[in-house]
Design an enzyme around this catalytic site. Sequence first.
Site, PDB file in Angstrom:
ATOM      1  N   ALA A   9       0.826  -1.210   0.000  1.00 24.62           N
ATOM      2  CA  ALA A   9       0.000   0.000   0.000  1.00 24.62           C
ATOM      3  C   ALA A   9       0.859   1.259   0.000  1.00 24.62           C
ATOM      4  O   ALA A   9       0.499   2.272   0.578  1.00 24.62           O
ATOM      5  CB  ALA A   9      -0.913  -0.001   1.219  1.00 24.62           C
ATOM      6  N   GLY A  11       2.193   2.745  -2.850  1.00 21.36           N
ATOM      7  CA  GLY A  11       2.140   3.509  -4.101  1.00 21.36           C
ATOM      8  C   GLY A  11       1.416   4.831  -3.930  1.00 21.36           C
ATOM      9  O   GLY A  11       0.595   5.010  -3.030  1.00 21.36           O
ATOM     10  N   ARG A  15      -2.711   8.691 -10.517  1.00 23.56           N
ATOM     11  CA  ARG A  15      -3.879   8.936 -11.371  1.00 23.56           C
ATOM     12  C   ARG A  15      -5.156   9.260 -10.594  1.00 23.56           C
ATOM     13  O   ARG A  15      -6.155   9.644 -11.190  1.00 23.56           O
ATOM     14  CB  ARG A  15      -4.088   7.730 -12.309  1.00 23.56           C
ATOM     15  CG  ARG A  15      -3.020   7.688 -13.404  1.00 23.56           C
ATOM     16  CD  ARG A  15      -3.382   6.743 -14.504  1.00 23.56           C
ATOM     17  NE  ARG A  15      -3.237   5.353 -14.097  1.00 23.56           N
ATOM     18  CZ  ARG A  15      -3.925   4.350 -14.639  1.00 23.56           C
ATOM     19  NH1 ARG A  15      -4.815   4.585 -15.586  1.00 23.56           N
ATOM     20  NH2 ARG A  15      -3.731   3.117 -14.227  1.00 23.56           N
ATOM     21  N   LYS A  22      -3.933   6.856  -2.195  1.00 26.69           N
ATOM     22  CA  LYS A  22      -4.966   6.110  -2.919  1.00 26.69           C
ATOM     23  C   LYS A  22      -5.708   5.099  -2.041  1.00 26.69           C
ATOM     24  O   LYS A  22      -6.935   5.018  -2.075  1.00 26.69           O
ATOM     25  CB  LYS A  22      -4.352   5.391  -4.123  1.00 26.69           C
ATOM     26  CG  LYS A  22      -5.348   4.491  -4.836  1.00 26.69           C
ATOM     27  CD  LYS A  22      -4.886   4.058  -6.204  1.00 26.69           C
ATOM     28  CE  LYS A  22      -3.844   2.994  -6.142  1.00 26.69           C
ATOM     29  NZ  LYS A  22      -3.529   2.481  -7.503  1.00 26.69           N
ATOM     30  N   THR A  81       7.135  -3.745  -6.704  1.00 26.08           N
ATOM     31  CA  THR A  81       6.349  -4.602  -5.813  1.00 26.08           C
ATOM     32  C   THR A  81       7.211  -5.611  -5.036  1.00 26.08           C
ATOM     33  O   THR A  81       6.883  -5.957  -3.898  1.00 26.08           O
ATOM     34  CB  THR A  81       5.255  -5.348  -6.599  1.00 26.08           C
ATOM     35  OG1 THR A  81       5.812  -5.880  -7.805  1.00 26.08           O
ATOM     36  CG2 THR A  81       4.109  -4.415  -6.971  1.00 26.08           C
ATOM     37  N   GLY A 140       0.020  -7.856 -16.070  1.00 27.14           N
ATOM     38  CA  GLY A 140       1.042  -8.857 -16.277  1.00 27.14           C
ATOM     39  C   GLY A 140       0.393 -10.123 -16.834  1.00 27.14           C
ATOM     40  O   GLY A 140      -0.727 -10.468 -16.474  1.00 27.14           O
ATOM     41  N   ASN A 226      -7.365   2.611  -9.875  1.00 26.36           N
ATOM     42  CA  ASN A 226      -6.288   3.546 -10.213  1.00 26.36           C
ATOM     43  C   ASN A 226      -6.778   4.964 -10.425  1.00 26.36           C
ATOM     44  O   ASN A 226      -5.993   5.904 -10.344  1.00 26.36           O
ATOM     45  CB  ASN A 226      -5.570   3.073 -11.483  1.00 26.36           C
ATOM     46  CG  ASN A 226      -4.967   1.694 -11.292  1.00 26.36           C
ATOM     47  OD1 ASN A 226      -4.094   1.503 -10.451  1.00 26.36           O
ATOM     48  ND2 ASN A 226      -5.470   0.716 -12.025  1.00 26.36           N
ATOM     49  N   TYR A 348     -34.427  16.751  18.222  1.00 23.38           N
ATOM     50  CA  TYR A 348     -33.037  16.320  18.373  1.00 23.38           C
ATOM     51  C   TYR A 348     -32.883  15.613  19.705  1.00 23.38           C
ATOM     52  O   TYR A 348     -33.123  16.209  20.763  1.00 23.38           O
ATOM     53  CB  TYR A 348     -32.070  17.517  18.309  1.00 23.38           C
ATOM     54  CG  TYR A 348     -30.666  17.093  18.653  1.00 23.38           C
ATOM     55  CD1 TYR A 348     -29.976  16.202  17.833  1.00 23.38           C
ATOM     56  CD2 TYR A 348     -30.036  17.536  19.815  1.00 23.38           C
ATOM     57  CE1 TYR A 348     -28.699  15.768  18.165  1.00 23.38           C
ATOM     58  CE2 TYR A 348     -28.759  17.112  20.148  1.00 23.38           C
ATOM     59  CZ  TYR A 348     -28.100  16.220  19.318  1.00 23.38           C
ATOM     60  OH  TYR A 348     -26.839  15.787  19.649  1.00 23.38           O
TER      61      TYR A 348
HETATM   62  C1  UD1 Z   1       0.970  -5.164 -10.796  1.00 28.13           C
HETATM   63  C2  UD1 Z   1       1.647  -6.436 -11.303  1.00 28.13           C
HETATM   64  C3  UD1 Z   1       0.961  -6.912 -12.579  1.00 28.13           C
HETATM   65  C4  UD1 Z   1      -0.525  -7.148 -12.296  1.00 28.13           C
HETATM   66  C5  UD1 Z   1      -1.154  -5.886 -11.711  1.00 28.13           C
HETATM   67  C6  UD1 Z   1      -2.553  -6.187 -11.233  1.00 28.13           C
HETATM   68  C7  UD1 Z   1       4.009  -6.280 -10.673  1.00 28.13           C
HETATM   69  C8  UD1 Z   1       5.383  -5.975 -11.148  1.00 28.13           C
HETATM   70  N1  UD1 Z   1       3.027  -6.144 -11.585  1.00 28.13           N
HETATM   71  O1  UD1 Z   1       1.196  -4.160 -11.776  1.00 28.13           O
HETATM   72  O2  UD1 Z   1       1.526  -8.111 -13.023  1.00 28.13           O
HETATM   73  O3  UD1 Z   1      -1.189  -7.527 -13.467  1.00 28.13           O
HETATM   74  O4  UD1 Z   1      -0.406  -5.403 -10.580  1.00 28.13           O
HETATM   75  O5  UD1 Z   1      -3.200  -5.014 -10.837  1.00 28.13           O
HETATM   76  O6  UD1 Z   1       3.816  -6.651  -9.536  1.00 28.13           O
HETATM   77  N2  UD1 Z   1       3.367  -0.848  -4.512  1.00 28.13           N
HETATM   78  C9  UD1 Z   1       4.121  -0.546  -3.419  1.00 28.13           C
HETATM   79  N3  UD1 Z   1       5.415  -0.179  -3.586  1.00 28.13           N
HETATM   80  C10 UD1 Z   1       5.995  -0.133  -4.807  1.00 28.13           C
HETATM   81  C11 UD1 Z   1       5.213  -0.428  -5.938  1.00 28.13           C
HETATM   82  C12 UD1 Z   1       3.896  -0.794  -5.768  1.00 28.13           C
HETATM   83  O7  UD1 Z   1       3.636  -0.594  -2.284  1.00 28.13           O
HETATM   84  O8  UD1 Z   1       7.189   0.190  -4.873  1.00 28.13           O
HETATM   85  C13 UD1 Z   1       1.956  -1.242  -4.329  1.00 28.13           C
HETATM   86  C14 UD1 Z   1       0.989  -0.252  -4.896  1.00 28.13           C
HETATM   87  O9  UD1 Z   1       0.619   0.707  -3.918  1.00 28.13           O
HETATM   88  C15 UD1 Z   1      -0.184  -1.134  -5.292  1.00 28.13           C
HETATM   89  C16 UD1 Z   1       0.478  -2.453  -5.634  1.00 28.13           C
HETATM   90  O10 UD1 Z   1       1.732  -2.439  -5.017  1.00 28.13           O
HETATM   91  O11 UD1 Z   1      -1.068  -1.345  -4.225  1.00 28.13           O
HETATM   92  C17 UD1 Z   1       0.604  -2.670  -7.146  1.00 28.13           C
HETATM   93  O12 UD1 Z   1       1.469  -1.720  -7.690  1.00 28.13           O
HETATM   94  P1  UD1 Z   1       1.233  -1.093  -9.117  1.00 28.13           P
HETATM   95  O13 UD1 Z   1       2.326  -0.146  -9.392  1.00 28.13           O
HETATM   96  O14 UD1 Z   1      -0.154  -0.593  -9.223  1.00 28.13           O
HETATM   97  O15 UD1 Z   1       1.423  -2.382 -10.052  1.00 28.13           O
HETATM   98  P2  UD1 Z   1       0.905  -2.599 -11.529  1.00 28.13           P
HETATM   99  O16 UD1 Z   1       1.778  -1.843 -12.455  1.00 28.13           O
HETATM  100  O17 UD1 Z   1      -0.552  -2.347 -11.601  1.00 28.13           O
HETATM  101 CA    CA Z   2      -2.130  -1.154 -10.352  1.00 31.83          CA
END
Ligand code: UD1
Ligand code: CA
Length: 450
Positions: A9, A11, A15, A22, A81, A140, A226, A348
């Site tokens: 959580a 990120g 957007r 978020k 991630t 992915g 998003n 009230y």
């Molecule tokens: C990710 C998956 C993708 C999948 C998609 C589903 C990876 C590399 N990709 O992509 O295969 O189809 O989710 O929705 O895992 N987050 C962190 N720290 C970070 C990066 C992300 O806490 O450094 C958290 C974000 O807050 C979010 C989640 O991880 O809750 C997913 O990150 P996000 O950047 O949205 O991944 P996607 O590009 O959507």
């Molecule tokens: Ca995402």
Amino acid sequence: MKTALVILAAGKGTRMNSDLPKVLHPLAGAPLLIHAMRAGETLTPEHTVIVAGHGAQAVRGAALDYDGTATVVQQTEQLGTAHAAAQARAALARFDGTAIVLFGDTPFVSPDTLAAMTDAQADHDVVVLGFQAANPGRYGRLVMEGDSLQRIVEFKDATEDERAIALCNSGVMACRAGLLFDLIDAVSNENAAGEYYLTEIIGLARDRGLSATVVTCDEAETLGINTRAELAEAEMSFQNRARAHAAEEGVTMPAPQTVHFAFDTVIGRDTVIEPNVVFGPGVTVESGATIRAFSHLEGCHVARGAVVGPYARLRPGAELSEDTRIGNFVEVKNARIGEGSKVNHLSYIGDATIGQHSNIGAGTVTCNYDGVMKHHTEIGDNVFIGSDTMLVAPVSIGDGAMTGSGSVITSDVEAGALAIARAPQVEKPGMAAKLIQILKAKKAKLQRGS
Ligand code: UD1
Ligand code: CA
């Protein structure tokens, strides 16, 4: 099987175009993060680790508010991630069960799906939650060989052939905690995004001769948020499911599309909910109650046979006993209304206790706030409060007592007494016509003068 949740959580959610992180945007009355925590909760995890980053302070507050036993760790830089999941390592150092990775922005994963994943984990080293995407977009892609998952390729790094795969990664994974962190150690950031992808652990596991498989679920469960538009869509689908569920449970709603539920609303069988009713968090309504049109309820309990509204507002701490009546333009906060009692119009009632079979007249106010502190009003059984009574708290009205209409009650009224606290009426015969004459003469004089 012992489980631990790791909820990513950190990120920013660029957007969303928001100052609020978020995962704290509300859906059905609770932050997105809380939906993910609730979903995971059904596995009765030994540990819940939240990885916070953007707005960490606020995320920590919300997470601990919901579950004081959760551990919130910080990812100061968002490097991907895998890097995010790695932040949970210290918190799970002594844990030897299955770690389930969830995303804080993915609120709808069902308990059954999570249970299927932990089941599959018993036979496979890594389990990924996948789904057949109607529009695979930038998800992915899961590269399979029979039932065996070979690797996950991110959209940015995928070939044309791989992009044609419709089986996508939801982001949810299950893996023994020790193995998860071992595999993460081997993840590199040599890819199109320059990020440490958690998805890379599948290929790494296969290279070591370990097994990986996919559990699939409906695409609706893996919906990730998003944008504000996606948030609104998620809200709509949540509401539609909640309405359908209520109907199945025996709740009558003539206009279900206008009724809004919270994530935790509980409604009993044979209750009627009229159009345009809104439930905030923390509401339970027992069987056979009626919630009439345009009412707003939050943090309250409505017992069997009670009738609320139209146009009523029940705020946190409102406790309605059986067969009570709360009518139009009545607000109730932190107050218990005893069995069969009625507050039917324009009142009230706050910080109060009302006994059984009492009647509270139109326009009654419990004056609970002196500008600094809140005070309690106690009303007994079989009490009759006259219309437009101001009950200046702290004050108590004994059983069977009455107050005269328009009274300002500042001291306790004993059982059975009638209290009248208003200016006595003065009557001047014939004075009405005389007064009109005087006023007309005054007006005429003013008009001549101007
Ligand atoms: C990710 C998956 C993708 C999948 C998609 C589903 C990876 C590399 N990709 O992509 O295969 O189809 O989710 O929705 O895992 N987050 C962190 N720290 C970070 C990066 C992300 O806490 O450094 C958290 C974000 O807050 C979010 C989640 O991880 O809750 C997913 O990150 P996000 O950047 O949205 O991944 P996607 O590009 O959507
Ligand atoms: Ca995402």
